[in-house]
Write an enzyme that holds these catalytic residues in place. Structure first.
Site, PDB file in Angstrom:
ATOM      1  N   HIS A 209       0.801  -1.227   0.000  1.00  0.00           N
ATOM      2  CA  HIS A 209       0.000   0.000   0.000  1.00  0.00           C
ATOM      3  C   HIS A 209       0.828   1.270   0.000  1.00  0.00           C
ATOM      4  O   HIS A 209       0.311   2.365  -0.116  1.00  0.00           O
ATOM      5  CB  HIS A 209      -0.978   0.036   1.183  1.00  0.00           C
ATOM      6  CG  HIS A 209      -0.323   0.354   2.496  1.00  0.00           C
ATOM      7  ND1 HIS A 209       0.218  -0.608   3.300  1.00  0.00           N
ATOM      8  CD2 HIS A 209      -0.112   1.529   3.123  1.00  0.00           C
ATOM      9  CE1 HIS A 209       0.722  -0.039   4.379  1.00  0.00           C
ATOM     10  NE2 HIS A 209       0.549   1.254   4.298  1.00  0.00           N
TER      11      HIS A 209
HETATM   12  C1  UD1 Z   1      -2.011   5.909   5.401  1.00  0.00           C
HETATM   13  C2  UD1 Z   1      -0.715   6.479   5.979  1.00  0.00           C
HETATM   14  C3  UD1 Z   1       0.330   5.376   6.098  1.00  0.00           C
HETATM   15  C4  UD1 Z   1      -0.221   4.151   6.829  1.00  0.00           C
HETATM   16  C5  UD1 Z   1      -1.497   3.699   6.120  1.00  0.00           C
HETATM   17  C6  UD1 Z   1      -2.106   2.492   6.808  1.00  0.00           C
HETATM   18  C7  UD1 Z   1      -0.305   8.839   5.383  1.00  0.00           C
HETATM   19  C8  UD1 Z   1       0.484   9.756   4.538  1.00  0.00           C
HETATM   20  N1  UD1 Z   1      -0.151   7.519   5.113  1.00  0.00           N
HETATM   21  O1  UD1 Z   1      -1.758   5.569   4.063  1.00  0.00           O
HETATM   22  O2  UD1 Z   1       1.444   5.864   6.814  1.00  0.00           O
HETATM   23  O3  UD1 Z   1       0.727   3.098   6.807  1.00  0.00           O
HETATM   24  O4  UD1 Z   1      -2.430   4.784   6.128  1.00  0.00           O
HETATM   25  O5  UD1 Z   1      -3.111   1.893   6.055  1.00  0.00           O
HETATM   26  O6  UD1 Z   1      -1.024   9.284   6.256  1.00  0.00           O
HETATM   27  N2  UD1 Z   1      -8.721   4.899   0.772  1.00  0.00           N
HETATM   28  C9  UD1 Z   1      -9.924   4.225   0.695  1.00  0.00           C
HETATM   29  N3  UD1 Z   1     -10.595   3.983   1.860  1.00  0.00           N
HETATM   30  C10 UD1 Z   1     -10.147   4.387   3.072  1.00  0.00           C
HETATM   31  C11 UD1 Z   1      -8.919   5.102   3.130  1.00  0.00           C
HETATM   32  C12 UD1 Z   1      -8.222   5.329   1.974  1.00  0.00           C
HETATM   33  O7  UD1 Z   1     -10.378   3.846  -0.352  1.00  0.00           O
HETATM   34  O8  UD1 Z   1     -10.804   4.121   4.095  1.00  0.00           O
HETATM   35  C13 UD1 Z   1      -7.958   5.136  -0.475  1.00  0.00           C
HETATM   36  C14 UD1 Z   1      -8.287   6.429  -1.137  1.00  0.00           C
HETATM   37  O9  UD1 Z   1      -8.307   6.206  -2.497  1.00  0.00           O
HETATM   38  C15 UD1 Z   1      -7.094   7.334  -0.778  1.00  0.00           C
HETATM   39  C16 UD1 Z   1      -5.965   6.344  -0.674  1.00  0.00           C
HETATM   40  O10 UD1 Z   1      -6.579   5.144  -0.188  1.00  0.00           O
HETATM   41  O11 UD1 Z   1      -6.879   8.324  -1.709  1.00  0.00           O
HETATM   42  C17 UD1 Z   1      -4.875   6.777   0.257  1.00  0.00           C
HETATM   43  O12 UD1 Z   1      -5.397   6.989   1.558  1.00  0.00           O
HETATM   44  P1  UD1 Z   1      -4.582   7.863   2.619  1.00  0.00           P
HETATM   45  O13 UD1 Z   1      -5.397   7.960   3.828  1.00  0.00           O
HETATM   46  O14 UD1 Z   1      -4.108   9.112   1.981  1.00  0.00           O
HETATM   47  O15 UD1 Z   1      -3.258   7.040   2.877  1.00  0.00           O
HETATM   48  P2  UD1 Z   1      -2.968   5.503   3.033  1.00  0.00           P
HETATM   49  O16 UD1 Z   1      -2.401   4.979   1.769  1.00  0.00           O
HETATM   50  O17 UD1 Z   1      -4.111   4.740   3.610  1.00  0.00           O
END
Ligand code: UD1
Length: 366
Positions: A209
């Site tokens: 991820h």
């Molecule tokens: C975040 C943290 C990372 C952690 C990870 C655990 C940051 C910069 N990164 O990354 O350190 O290891 O969480 O999982 O804060 N999305 C969904 N559903 C959700 C959440 C996210 O579909 O419930 C998708 C969305 O398309 C979003 C993408 O995941 O744009 C990224 O989500 P984001 O919260 O920015 O960061 P993570 O990759 O989850």
């Protein structure tokens, strides 16, 4: 008057760490907690499921921030957290790890002159292209208490001139794991994904991820080329983060025989890690969990914050390199010894003890 701490969570690993701290707080009558969820993770599989299975009290505030580019996501958090901190006026803010929610909590608090405790302080990849590294560095600069999981973390902070309020307490994830190990080993129902796919104990567990692997098409291709190659020889079970699924859909990179499933709850991922022959991951937390469960770990990143697992010989870095990944699965890292790492599984109690003592004595500085 009990000490009032306000804890901020937002993403999956923070919710797991919160389970340990909430229990330590509930065990005392001289401290109370207000829990804030930024809403960074909102899918049930990435958030609600952990509250349910780890019996974490429902958040007092959910800011509903959701997904957005880094600046917009962090900005929304700052604005909403400021309002909540103003209203709640806690004695201290507690923030975990390295997500955008972590940094937003610390920045909001320090500007309101509320001291922040950073749990999992001092970890470094020394790669500022990682959003998590920037979040860690900024949070450590403004935190009043820096709770470190390892001596390396303490040394990293000292190298940056951060010495006040630094405490080596061990890792909260070990607190929870220590309590869960007997149960997850006994509960065969946690392995139903394996049964559903006719897989016995010879399998590889993979998660991907990290932004460097999902948002860089060449890295995504290389990682999944490697996992597909492994899957042609031994089953690969991959509970995939929605971000990775979206990236695969966008880029058309094939998953072949890889068994792709939704993200699984905490106890289920531990059960699978425990039974897997090898764990292939770019997660930070899973490198430690694989170590504690004595399962070899292949890390699809160029560096690790958890260098002790590399030094002990149970973790190997392969970056996004197809050939190195396949080779490492064929010849998995398995150290000769298995020294205890990252504390004794009682970090939460130590953290709460230090916070209460210092706050009651007024012994902290911004
Ligand atoms: C975040 C943290 C990372 C952690 C990870 C655990 C940051 C910069 N990164 O990354 O350190 O290891 O969480 O999982 O804060 N999305 C969904 N559903 C959700 C959440 C996210 O579909 O419930 C998708 C969305 O398309 C979003 C993408 O995941 O744009 C990224 O989500 P984001 O919260 O920015 O960061 P993570 O990759 O989850």
């Amino acid at each position: 008057m009990p000490v009032q701490v306000l804890t901020v969570v937002g993403a999956r690993p923070q919710i797991i760490k919160e389970a340990a701290l909430a229990r330590a707080i509930q065990a005392r009558d001289d401290v109370e907690e207000v829990l804030v969820h930024t809403g960074q993770h909102y899918d049930h599989e990435l958030s609600g499921v952990f509250f349910d299975e780890l019996a974490i009290p429902a958040p007092d505030h959910n800011l509903g921030v959701g997904s957005a580019p880094h600046g917009a996501q962090t900005g929304r958090m700052l604005e909403k957290l400021e309002q909540v901190l103003d209203d709640e006026d806690p004695d201290a803010v507690v923030t975990y790890g390295d997500t955008n929610s972590t940094m937003a909590a610390a920045l909001t608090a320090v500007k309101l002159h509320i001291p922040t405790a950073h749990v999992e302080a001092g970890l470094r990849s020394f790669d500022r292209r990682m959003p998590e590294e920037v979040n860690r560095v900024v949070t450590d600069q403004v935190a009043s208490w820096l709770f470190c999981p390892s001596r390396t973390a303490v040394d990293n902070l000292a190298d940056e001139g951060v010495r006040n309020g630094v405490h080596m307490v061990g890792d909260l994830m070990q607190d929870i794991l220590r309590l869960e190990i007997p149960g997850i080993r006994k509960d065969a129902s946690l392995g139903r994904i394996l049964e559903d796919h006719g897989i016995d104990d010879a399998f590889v567990l993979a998660t991907v991820h990290r932004q460097a692997n999902t948002d860089d098409p060449a890295n995504l291709q290389a990682v999944f080329d490697g996992l597909r190659q492994v899957a042609s020889e031994i089953p690969v079970v991959a509970p995939l983060h929605p971000r990775t699924r979206n990236a695969l859909d966008r880029s058309g990179v094939a998953t072949g025989e890889i068994v792709v499933v939704d993200p699984v709850p905490y106890r289920q991922i531990l059960h699978l890690m425990d039974r897997a022959r090898v764990v292939c991951t770019d997660s930070g937390g899973m490198q430690k969990e694989a170590y504690w469960l004595e399962t070899p770990c292949v890390t699809m990143r160029p560096h690790s914050e958890w260098t002790e697992t590399l030094d002990a010989g149970w973790n190997r870095l392969v970056d996004a390199d197809t050939e190195a990944l396949v080779e490492a699965v064929h010849d998995p890292p398995r150290g000769d010894a298995h020294p205890p790492l990252y504390g004794d599984g009682h970090a939460a109690g130590k953290i709460v003890e230090i916070l209460v003592e210092d706050i009651e004595a007024g012994d902290w500085s911004l």
